[in-house]
Design an enzyme around this catalytic site. Sequence first.
Site, PDB file in Angstrom:
ATOM      1  N   GLU A   1      -3.289   4.546  -1.816  1.00  0.00           N
ATOM      2  CA  GLU A   1      -2.861   3.503  -2.771  1.00  0.00           C
ATOM      3  C   GLU A   1      -3.611   3.543  -4.106  1.00  0.00           C
ATOM      4  O   GLU A   1      -4.152   2.533  -4.564  1.00  0.00           O
ATOM      5  CB  GLU A   1      -2.968   2.120  -2.130  1.00  0.00           C
ATOM      6  CG  GLU A   1      -1.998   1.955  -0.981  1.00  0.00           C
ATOM      7  CD  GLU A   1      -1.762   0.511  -0.553  1.00  0.00           C
ATOM      8  OE1 GLU A   1      -2.441  -0.391  -1.067  1.00  0.00           O
ATOM      9  OE2 GLU A   1      -0.870   0.290   0.291  1.00  0.00           O
TER      10      GLU A   1
ATOM     11  N   GLU B   1       1.967   3.313   6.117  1.00  0.00           N
ATOM     12  CA  GLU B   1       1.695   1.903   6.427  1.00  0.00           C
ATOM     13  C   GLU B   1       2.994   1.123   6.325  1.00  0.00           C
ATOM     14  O   GLU B   1       3.840   1.413   5.468  1.00  0.00           O
ATOM     15  CB  GLU B   1       0.676   1.275   5.450  1.00  0.00           C
ATOM     16  CG  GLU B   1      -0.742   1.745   5.656  1.00  0.00           C
ATOM     17  CD  GLU B   1      -1.737   1.072   4.726  1.00  0.00           C
ATOM     18  OE1 GLU B   1      -1.558  -0.125   4.411  1.00  0.00           O
ATOM     19  OE2 GLU B   1      -2.690   1.753   4.320  1.00  0.00           O
TER      20      GLU B   1
HETATM   21  C1  BG6 Z   1      -2.614  -1.701   2.081  1.00  0.00           C
HETATM   22  C2  BG6 Z   1      -3.957  -1.066   2.273  1.00  0.00           C
HETATM   23  O1  BG6 Z   1      -2.555  -2.161   0.770  1.00  0.00           O
HETATM   24  O2  BG6 Z   1      -2.272  -2.811   2.813  1.00  0.00           O
HETATM   25  C3  BG6 Z   1      -4.702  -1.483   3.522  1.00  0.00           C
HETATM   26  O3  BG6 Z   1      -3.863   0.335   2.225  1.00  0.00           O
HETATM   27  C4  BG6 Z   1      -4.457  -2.953   3.752  1.00  0.00           C
HETATM   28  O4  BG6 Z   1      -6.048  -1.167   3.356  1.00  0.00           O
HETATM   29  C5  BG6 Z   1      -2.969  -3.168   3.991  1.00  0.00           C
HETATM   30  O5  BG6 Z   1      -5.208  -3.507   4.790  1.00  0.00           O
HETATM   31  C6  BG6 Z   1      -2.600  -4.595   4.319  1.00  0.00           C
HETATM   32  O6  BG6 Z   1      -3.057  -5.428   3.294  1.00  0.00           O
HETATM   33  P1  BG6 Z   1      -3.999  -6.663   3.556  1.00  0.00           P
HETATM   34  O7  BG6 Z   1      -4.381  -7.135   2.214  1.00  0.00           O
HETATM   35  O8  BG6 Z   1      -3.219  -7.634   4.331  1.00  0.00           O
HETATM   36  O9  BG6 Z   1      -5.175  -6.136   4.341  1.00  0.00           O
END
Ligand code: BG6
Length: 481
Positions: A168, A374
Amino acid sequence: MYHQHLKPFPQDFLWSASTSAYQVEGAWNEDGKGPSVIDTKPADELPEGTADYTVTADHYHHVEEDVALMAEMGFRAYRFSIAWTRIIPDGDGEENPAGIAFYHRLIDALLEHGIEPIVTMFHFDTPAALDAKGGWAARSTADAFVRYAEVLFREYGHKVKYWLTINEQNMMILHGRKLGIINALTDDPEKELYQVNHTMFLAQAKAMILLHQMHPQAKIGPAPNISYVYPASSKPEDVIAADNYNAVRNWLYLDLAARGEYNSTAWAYLEEKGIAPQIEVGDMAIMKAAKPDFIAFNYYNTTTMADAPFGGGASERSEEADQQISEGEEGYFKAVSNPNLGMTQFGWEIDPVGMRMTYRAIWDRYHLPLIVTENGLGAFDELTEDGHVHDDYRIDYLRQHLEQTQEAITDGVQILGYSPWSAIDLVSTHQGIAKRYGFIYVNRTDDDLKDLARYRKDSFYWYQQLIRTGELPPKDWTPSY
Ligand code: BG6
């Protein structure tokens, strides 16, 4: 397009799940690990009431147990990141044998279970010592990254087939200060951020070239967060605003990684604002020479933008802005909510159909195979007295996104794998461990470490059946423990 018959998931589809080092490992200062910017963040800068990153899920001390649970689920792959400061504690000095050994242990455990490691080289945790020397704004950090890459490829290149460069990068540039992972040091922070961005592109390109030289059989790609941007309406000015943000949020990053060039709309935006980075002779030739083998991307939802004339406001939710709640900007794009979408308990819109659109848009632009690194639902889970977590809401979220993945496969998009966030509960970027994503529940709260025991959520059994059969379980599926 309403397909009458959906194509199946490919036989060799990489069913996986993801984590990142600083959010899952704990052991923040053990076995020679150096501090990263996450570790040196003053405690009072952590959002109130949220866990710090010292222990997290304590995966460092539960590796074998956690990998065994992943194997029980049937994972074909597991995406994790390597903490740069375990390998080279100050970022560019001595190597740390104990840190190097830890990832050999993890990778070997995965391979013994037939699980393909997918390694992110850098996931938000810049070595604090490098940050103090100017961080990513300094070109020396790109050199340090390339040296770190060389150590990784030397150590693990014969065991790891799939590599991801930088997690990211776009979110670090757009929201890095809010997430507390990038600090601007100069009095022109926006210009500095786009210089940071350029240095990261250079580091990424050099790492891709290096891997292909050292291990021609291995594969590498970028891993930005891609959210397709919708116009708020069919009004032409809204469409242009959406196109502006697609360029600044998405294509800037993928055009550089995949085509080795700056996206022209994004470049016009940078020039217009006087924040275009300084490019040195030879930089663009390196970018052109670097060829990713695939595009990995993180997808949580889409974004909607409206026309943003000066004086007309920029965002409806700018206070809450983070990776998935966009900030607008007068003169370019105005962030608005999409009334057609529901929301998670944490205020992120949910858009499975937008995922199909995102697959198609990336595939059409680059024609490189895709891996989702993700996707997932952050929610408040409850552990019942008899040790279960009935997370049917998460199953529902994943099912809807996988239905759209199958639609996209049927549309003709080449998709190599799906690696949702997250394999196991971990500490979120800014909302603590109360915001859980895992298939495996970790028994702790934000302020009480309890016993850190692992419990299989209902989604664990659901994903296990999906992987075993290669087909989405029926909608009325229930777990049999
Ligand atoms: C992504 C990141 O932006 O989203 C992760 O790569 C992150 O590190 C995931 O944990 C979920 O976001 P958040 O803010 O709910 O942890």
